[in-house]
Design a protein around this motif. Structure first.
Motif, short mmCIF file in Angstrom:
data_model
loop_
_atom_site.label_atom_id
_atom_site.label_comp_id
_atom_site.label_asym_id
_atom_site.label_seq_id
_atom_site.Cartn_x
_atom_site.Cartn_y
_atom_site.Cartn_z
N GLU A 230 0.82 -1.22 0.00
CA GLU A 230 0.00 0.00 0.00
C GLU A 230 0.85 1.27 0.00
O GLU A 230 0.37 2.33 0.41
CB GLU A 230 -0.99 -0.01 1.18
CG GLU A 230 -0.40 -0.24 2.54
CD GLU A 230 -1.45 -0.29 3.64
OE1 GLU A 230 -2.63 -0.01 3.42
OE2 GLU A 230 -1.05 -0.61 4.78
N GLY B 165 -3.53 -2.99 -0.75
CA GLY B 165 -4.23 -1.98 0.04
C GLY B 165 -4.49 -0.76 -0.84
O GLY B 165 -3.71 0.19 -0.85
N PRO B 166 -5.61 -0.77 -1.59
CA PRO B 166 -5.80 0.26 -2.61
C PRO B 166 -6.00 1.67 -2.05
O PRO B 166 -5.70 2.65 -2.75
CB PRO B 166 -7.04 -0.21 -3.37
CG PRO B 166 -7.77 -1.10 -2.43
CD PRO B 166 -6.73 -1.72 -1.55
N ALA B 167 -6.48 1.79 -0.81
CA ALA B 167 -6.75 3.14 -0.29
C ALA B 167 -5.45 3.86 0.04
O ALA B 167 -5.18 4.96 -0.46
CB ALA B 167 -7.66 3.05 0.93
N ASP B 168 -4.61 3.23 0.86
CA ASP B 168 -3.33 3.86 1.17
C ASP B 168 -2.45 3.97 -0.07
O ASP B 168 -1.71 4.94 -0.23
CB ASP B 168 -2.59 3.06 2.26
CG ASP B 168 -2.93 3.57 3.65
OD1 ASP B 168 -2.68 4.76 3.90
OD2 ASP B 168 -3.46 2.80 4.46
C1 GLV Z 1 -5.94 -0.94 3.30
O1 GLV Z 1 -5.38 -0.90 4.36
C2 GLV Z 1 -5.89 0.11 2.35
O2 GLV Z 1 -5.21 1.10 2.64
O3 GLV Z 1 -6.52 -0.04 1.28
#
Ligand code: GLV
Ligand code: MG
Length: 356
Positions: free
Chosen positions: A156, A180-183
């Protein structure tokens, strides 16, 4: 470079010997829960009967003032729960946070015998894995644990992606990697605000019609995560570790969640995170091989005999490479069949006839 001859030797005197092969157990859904929340804690005994992996989350989504409560809640739950066939994982806080060291110092001695895997967030390179590896060995030795705790890294950060092969091969404890697509979106400075899934703006468009400037031009949305998932799957399979898709944040959109999970499954991932009970069944459905594919795969294996040469089966060419794909499908179905009697029946597989 680590000395390859010492790769699977314990890193501390008295620590258990780490496994050379990762034990492959079904891990279709890694279900996240907040161990600081007593309402969640009472659901654990029932949840573990339905899940492949239950994960106690200490990192993001747990407020700073709840971090200690979550850690202590986790210990209590671990000590008081019989996890049966389910695995128990923990997501620790990131290594640069004020909580990471105490996470390991507290949970390994108190609950290390119940923890299968520790998920390490925001891993940047093999040095992060070496640090956790060494510390775990010291703590396991001190606590007299008989089994190594495995490590799972979240992919991520941009630097983590650049180092993914070295992360996978940093330790024999490396069980797997989750996207971890969000981070990762934040680290890459992507211009999105979502947790995984597609984006309607990321598309390709057909050329203009030279004879009609008003003619509609078809577009097709592209997959923002294709490159990273493909790279992660290759790094994992090159090193005997397991690849996973991570979170899908739009809980209400079960259709898009299923699509995202299925893309990951087809590309080689073995599971995904469930952030809400409704995503448990989506992951179970998607990450279990479809019965019709299993039955076709068995047919190909049978028709190909010793696996050499070429045949046509229902108009489709079969050879050594298709047999290998079919064997992946059938052996994965056998793994799932051992855990899931209803699917075993649909696959026509008798779990009693399978080796452990
Ligand atoms: C998960 O931890 C994300 O950041 O997608
Ligand atoms: Mg994250």
């Amino acid at each position: 470079m680590r000395n390859p001859r010492n790769f699977a030797k314990p890193l501390a005197v008295g620590a258990p010997t780490p496994p050379i092969d990762i034990p492959v157990r079904p891990s279709r859904m890694i279900h996240f829960f907040d161990p600081s929340n007593p309402r969640m804690a009472v659901k654990v005994p029932e949840l573990v009967t339905k899940l492949d992996v239950l994960l106690a989350n200490l990192e993001d989504a747990i407020q700073a003032e709840k971090k200690i409560e979550a850690r202590e809640g986790l210990i209590k739950i671990a000590q008081g729960t019989d996890f049966g066939d389910a695995q128990f994982w923990v997501r620790m806080n990131s290594l640069d946070s004020p909580w990471a060291l105490d996470d390991l110092l507290r949970i390994v001695p108190e609950a290390g015998d119940k923890i299968d895997v520790i998920m390490v967030p925001k891993v940047e390179g093999p040095w992060d894995i070496h640090y956790v590896d060494q510390l775990l060995a010291q703590l396991e030795a001190k606590a007299g644990l008989e089994r190594s705790i495995l490590i799972h890294a979240i992919l991520e950060t941009a630097q983590g992606v650049a180092n993914v092969e070295d992360i996978c091969s940093a330790s024999p404890r490396m069980q797997g990697i989750s996207l971890g697509p969000a981070d990762l979106a934040a680290s890459r400075r992507m211009k999105t605000t979502r947790v995984g899934g597609g984006h309607p703006g990321y598309l390709v468009r057909t050329d203009p019609n030279p004879d009609d400037e008003n003619a509609p031009r078809t577009t097709a949305q592209q997959d923002l995560w294709h490159y990273t998932i493909a790279r992660m799957v290759d790094a994992c399979n090159a090193t005997g570790t397991l690849p996973y898709y991570g979170p899908f944040g739009d809980i209400a959109d079960s259709v898009a969640c299923e699509d995202q999970f299925r893309n990951a499954f087809l590309m080689g991932c073995v599971g995904a995170w469930s952030l809400h009970p409704s995503q448990i069944e989506i992951a179970r459905k998607v990450f279990s091989p479809p019965p019709e594919e299993v039955s076709w795969a068995k047919k190909v294996i049978e028709a190909m005999g010793d696996g050499t040469g070429t045949i046509m089966l229902e108009g489709k060419m079969q050879d050594d490479a298709t047999v290998k794909q079919c064997k992946v499908m059938v052996s994965y179905a056998e793994l799932i069949a051992k855990r899931d009697p209803a699917l075993a029946e649909q696959y026509g597989i008798d779990p009693a006839t399978l080796e452990d």
